[in-house]
Enzyme design. Sequence first.
Site, mmCIF file in Angstrom:
data_model
loop_
_atom_site.group_PDB
_atom_site.id
_atom_site.type_symbol
_atom_site.label_atom_id
_atom_site.label_comp_id
_atom_site.label_asym_id
_atom_site.label_seq_id
_atom_site.Cartn_x
_atom_site.Cartn_y
_atom_site.Cartn_z
ATOM 1 N N TYR A 18 1.098 -1.271 -0.349
ATOM 2 C CA TYR A 18 -0.164 -0.285 0.233
ATOM 3 C C TYR A 18 0.788 1.303 -0.020
ATOM 4 C CZ TYR A 18 -4.671 2.510 0.879
ATOM 5 O OH TYR A 18 -5.581 2.936 0.643
ATOM 6 N N HIS A 22 0.695 3.996 -3.265
ATOM 7 C CA HIS A 22 0.686 5.422 -2.666
ATOM 8 C C HIS A 22 2.044 6.612 -2.807
ATOM 9 C CE1 HIS A 22 -2.460 4.372 -1.972
ATOM 10 N NE2 HIS A 22 -3.237 5.305 -1.721
ATOM 11 N N TYR A 41 -4.951 16.286 -0.559
ATOM 12 C CA TYR A 41 -5.426 15.092 -0.579
ATOM 13 C C TYR A 41 -4.656 14.314 0.414
ATOM 14 C CZ TYR A 41 -7.310 10.453 -0.892
ATOM 15 O OH TYR A 41 -7.779 9.051 -0.593
ATOM 16 N N TRP A 79 -7.379 1.157 -9.726
ATOM 17 C CA TRP A 79 -7.123 1.637 -8.976
ATOM 18 C C TRP A 79 -7.366 0.916 -8.106
ATOM 19 C CZ3 TRP A 79 -2.293 3.702 -7.359
ATOM 20 C CH2 TRP A 79 -2.274 4.054 -5.960
ATOM 21 N N TRP A 80 -8.901 0.985 -7.503
ATOM 22 C CA TRP A 80 -9.560 0.731 -6.617
ATOM 23 C C TRP A 80 -9.674 -0.601 -6.564
ATOM 24 C CZ3 TRP A 80 -14.527 3.993 -7.178
ATOM 25 C CH2 TRP A 80 -14.306 5.400 -6.847
#
Length: 109
Positions: A18, A22, A41, A79-80
């Site tokens: 993860y 990112h 964000y 991506w999700w």
Amino acid sequence: MQRMGMMIGLAPEHVAEYRRLHADAWPAVLERLRASNITNYSIFLREPEMVMFGYWEYRGTDFAADSAAIAADPVTRDWWAVCGPMQRPLDSRAEGEWWAPMEEVFHLD
């Protein structure tokens, strides 16, 4: 501008992946967020609890439409599909939510 915070869990076995994803987020996903008026964000991770806190600022005028545009974007959906299985939604979230929204109770400018 509207500030938004949300929470979700992260499976411990996926922390490294993860973080890697990112650190080099897909440019098309970032562009879709910007096109939908999402700015500033950030995602924070609290270990060992494995809880993530997301924060963004929404600068548009129609959050529902901008959210729908994000959800309809094929690259964002890909991506999700990669990131989603790593996440652990909170049991307390409302039906239909993935990341659980939070209420802002204090802000210092």
